[in-house]
Design a protein around this motif. Structure first.
Motif, PDB file in Angstrom:
ATOM      1  N   UNK A  45       0.853  -1.202   0.000  1.00 17.15           N
ATOM      2  CA  UNK A  45       0.000   0.000   0.000  1.00 17.15           C
ATOM      3  C   UNK A  45       0.882   1.243   0.000  1.00 17.15           C
ATOM      4  N   UNK A  46       1.879   1.265   0.872  1.00 15.94           N
ATOM      5  CA  UNK A  46       2.785   2.412   0.965  1.00 15.94           C
ATOM      6  C   UNK A  46       3.545   2.615  -0.345  1.00 15.94           C
ATOM      7  N   UNK A  47       3.922   1.514  -0.998  1.00 13.77           N
ATOM      8  CA  UNK A  47       4.659   1.614  -2.264  1.00 13.77           C
ATOM      9  C   UNK A  47       3.838   2.312  -3.344  1.00 13.77           C
ATOM     10  N   UNK A  48       2.519   2.257  -3.233  1.00 16.80           N
ATOM     11  CA  UNK A  48       1.627   2.922  -4.187  1.00 16.80           C
ATOM     12  C   UNK A  48       1.255   4.332  -3.740  1.00 16.80           C
ATOM     13  N   UNK A  49       1.734   4.749  -2.571  1.00 15.96           N
ATOM     14  CA  UNK A  49       1.461   6.101  -2.102  1.00 15.96           C
ATOM     15  C   UNK A  49       0.119   6.284  -1.433  1.00 15.96           C
ATOM     16  N   UNK A  50      -0.574   5.195  -1.145  1.00 13.85           N
ATOM     17  CA  UNK A  50      -1.874   5.270  -0.474  1.00 13.85           C
ATOM     18  C   UNK A  50      -1.663   5.215   1.041  1.00 13.85           C
ATOM     19  N   UNK A  51      -2.719   5.550   1.777  1.00 16.45           N
ATOM     20  CA  UNK A  51      -2.684   5.516   3.241  1.00 16.45           C
ATOM     21  C   UNK A  51      -3.435   4.287   3.741  1.00 16.45           C
ATOM     22  N   UNK A  52      -3.084   3.832   4.922  1.00 14.10           N
ATOM     23  CA  UNK A  52      -3.791   2.719   5.545  1.00 14.10           C
ATOM     24  C   UNK A  52      -4.806   3.284   6.526  1.00 14.10           C
ATOM     25  N   UNK A  53      -6.072   2.923   6.348  1.00 18.29           N
ATOM     26  CA  UNK A  53      -7.145   3.374   7.235  1.00 18.29           C
ATOM     27  C   UNK A  53      -7.235   2.514   8.487  1.00 18.29           C
TER      28      UNK A  53
END
Length: 192
Positions: free
Chosen positions: A137-145
């Protein structure tokens, strides 16, 4: 109408009734040994069990995520059902290659900045699979909810630095193989 959640006793009874709680001498995916194994696919094969458990995860994280992600293999079903209940899309993180401890989103799954991801998985023992998804997820630049699991075997000892929810806590001891009393007692080992 909001359906009620399963109580801890009801969830435990369902796992036992459906043959998902196994007792013996097991080697977990982490390499550690223990005497209680939760066969997730004996849960996931039953929509009438999987649906209410995923509902609990969905209700805990409603309004916080824009997409639900899970690791292959068990996380595929959980991501789909949780996302269905939230009206979101579900994606899966697969191993980059056989034996790899890295995961990635393939098959055209899009994920990027501005998206908030609810990561779901079946049974938490060491957190390895979930950490792999968090990295993807981090590698794609998204955040974890947040992170939601069906069963937490760690008694809350594993943290991910984000909101966490488990439908059921099943604290079960596990040991390094060198410290395993079941090995010393000669109890046959089942590799899971």
């Amino acid at each position: 109408m909001t359906e009620r959640h399963l109580t801890r006793d009801e969830a435990w009874a369902l796992l036992e009734e459906r043959g998902a709680l196994l007792r013996g001498h097991f080697q977990y995916a982490s390499g550690r040994h223990g005497e209680l194994y939760i066969e997730k696919f004996r849960i996931l094969q039953w929509p009438d069990v999987t649906e209410p458990l995923c509902r609990q995860i969905a209700e805990r994280f409603r309004g916080t995520a824009t997409v639900v992600a899970g690791p292959t293999t068990g996380g595929v079903i959980l991501a789909y059902e949780t996302a269905r209940q939230l009206g979101l899309r579900a994606i899966i993180a697969e191993r980059k290659e056989e034996g790899s401890e890295e995961r990635e989103f393939r098959r055209g799954f899009e994920l990027g900045p501005g998206e908030r991801v609810l990561v779901v998985d079946d049974v938490l023992t060491t957190g390895g699979s979930i950490r792999e998804v968090l990295k993807a997820v981090a590698a794609r630049g998204a955040e974890v909810a947040g992170v939601g699991v069906l069963v937490d075997r760690t008694a809350g000892k594993v943290g991910f630095g984000v909101p966490f929810f488990a439908c059921l806590d099943v604290p079960a001891a596990s040991w390094d193989p060198a410290d395993c009393r079941l090995c010393r007692e000669g109890v046959p080992l089942v590799v899971t």
